[in-house]
Design a protein around this motif. Sequence first.
Motif, PDB file in Angstrom:
ATOM      1  N   ASP A 171     -11.370 -27.690  15.245  1.00  0.00           N
ATOM      2  CA  ASP A 171     -10.184 -26.844  15.211  1.00  0.00           C
ATOM      3  C   ASP A 171      -9.023 -27.482  14.469  1.00  0.00           C
ATOM      4  O   ASP A 171      -8.111 -26.775  14.018  1.00  0.00           O
ATOM      5  CB  ASP A 171      -9.746 -26.504  16.642  1.00  0.00           C
ATOM      6  CG  ASP A 171     -10.761 -25.599  17.339  1.00  0.00           C
ATOM      7  OD1 ASP A 171     -11.547 -24.960  16.623  1.00  0.00           O
ATOM      8  OD2 ASP A 171     -10.754 -25.555  18.576  1.00  0.00           O
ATOM      9  N   ALA A 172      -9.015 -28.815  14.348  1.00  0.00           N
ATOM     10  CA  ALA A 172      -7.909 -29.494  13.663  1.00  0.00           C
ATOM     11  C   ALA A 172      -8.322 -30.027  12.303  1.00  0.00           C
ATOM     12  O   ALA A 172      -7.570 -30.766  11.677  1.00  0.00           O
ATOM     13  CB  ALA A 172      -7.387 -30.641  14.534  1.00  0.00           C
ATOM     14  N   ALA A 200      -3.123 -28.304  11.097  1.00  0.00           N
ATOM     15  CA  ALA A 200      -4.272 -28.019  10.238  1.00  0.00           C
ATOM     16  C   ALA A 200      -3.868 -27.193   9.031  1.00  0.00           C
ATOM     17  O   ALA A 200      -4.226 -27.490   7.900  1.00  0.00           O
ATOM     18  CB  ALA A 200      -5.348 -27.268  11.049  1.00  0.00           C
TER      19      ALA A 200
END
Length: 419
Positions: free
Chosen positions: A106-107, A302
Motif C-alpha cells: 500500500d505504500a 505514496a
Amino acid sequence: MSAEALIAQVWADDDPAADQDRTAALQALVGRLRRALGHEAIVSAPGGGYLLAADQDAVDLHLFERLAAEGSAALSVGDAVRAAARLDEALGLWRGPALADLPGRDADPLVVRLEQWHTRARRDRFAADLALGRAADVLAPLAALAAGHPLDEPVQALRIRALRAAGRPAEALAAYEEVRADLADRLGTDPGPELRALHAELLGTPRPAPTPGRLPARLTSFIGRDGELGALAAGWADRRLVTLTGPGGVGKTRLALEAAETFEGGPVHVAELASVREESSVAAAVLSALGARETQLWNGPAVAEATGPKDALAHLVEYCSGRRMLLVLDNCEHVIGAAAELAQTLLTRCPGVTVLATSREPLGVPGEVLSPLGPLPVGMALRLLGERGAAARPGFRVGDDPEAAEEVCRRLDGLPLAI
C-alpha cells in the motif's frame, strides 16, 4: 538482492536470534523457486545474495509496460487497429491488483505507478475502439472507468467524446457539467484546455484553428540576426538538439522564437524555465507547457513520491512518445542539470521530438549543436536603437547625433536587451 534484504522482506519482525534459522529457511525457499522457474533462473551472487537471471519480457510487469507504450504510440499516429492489438496483449497480463503479495504494497510507489499505467492502458484501449467506430460498445465500461477516476481529465474527456459519437450530445453536455462541478468542489480548479475545447465543440462554438505552435506574440520587430536565423531554419532536418548560448540580454529567446516559426515538422511548444526555481520541477513545468496535465488528489506519501520528478519525466516521455514536435526550452542555465537530463531522455526515447534550448552555457548532451550568439554588429545595433528610440520618443533619430548613438551602443556591448 542480498540475503539480508530478502529475509527482511519475507519476515517482517526483527528478531536477531532467528537470523541463522531464517538464512536456512531462505535457502529452502530459493530452492523451491528454482524448481518452479528453472535452476538457471536464480543465480547465487557474491556475498550470499541472489540474482533473477531473466530478460525484461520474461517479467510480466515489464512486458505490460512495453506493450502498453507501443499501443499508446500506435494510437497517437492513428493506427487504431495495431493499438487495440497491443493494448489487448498488455491488459491480458493483468490478473487483479498489482503486486498483491508484495510486503508493504500500500505504500509502494511502484504499485501506484503500475495502477496509473493500467488506467492509461484501459483509457487508450477505449480510445482505439472509439477510433474504430465502436462508441456504443464502450459507453458502459468507459462510464465505470470514469466513475473510478473522477479527476482524471483525459478519461473524462474520452467518455464525453464517446457519448457524442454515440449520438447522445445532451448526455455529453451533462457529463461535462458533472466534471466541471466536481473539479470546482474538490480542487477549486476549472477544467483544463482539452475539456474546455471539447465543451465548445459540444455547444457548436467553432474551435480555434490549430496554430503551428504555442508561440507568444512578439510586440516588436526582429532586427539583426538574419544569418543565424537562416542557419537554424536550414538545419532542422539534420539536428535534433540546438542550444543557443550567450550572455544574458544577447537575444537568445527572441531568436529561438523566430526560428521556431520556421519549424515545419510538427507543433511547437515553449517551456519557459526562468520562473522554475528547483531542478526537480523542470519536468513538471514542461508537462504544463505541453498541456499534458493530469490532476491527482493528495493521498499520502505514496502518491507524493509517485508524482515526483522521475514520475513527471516518465509521464513526459509517455506523452511525447509517437508525437512529432519542436520543444523550446528557454532559460536553462539555472536548472542546467535537470534540463540536460530531460533533453537527453526525450531525444533518446522520443524520436519525433526536436529540442531548441537557450542557455548561458551548453547542456552537455551528446549530439548537441551549439550556436553561440555575440553582440550585434554596430550597424544593426544602431538600427535597433533608432527603432526602439523612435517608439519611445517620436522624432528620435540616431542620425541627429551619430557619435553619441555609437557610444551608447558601445557602452552597452551591443546587447539587444540593454539597447
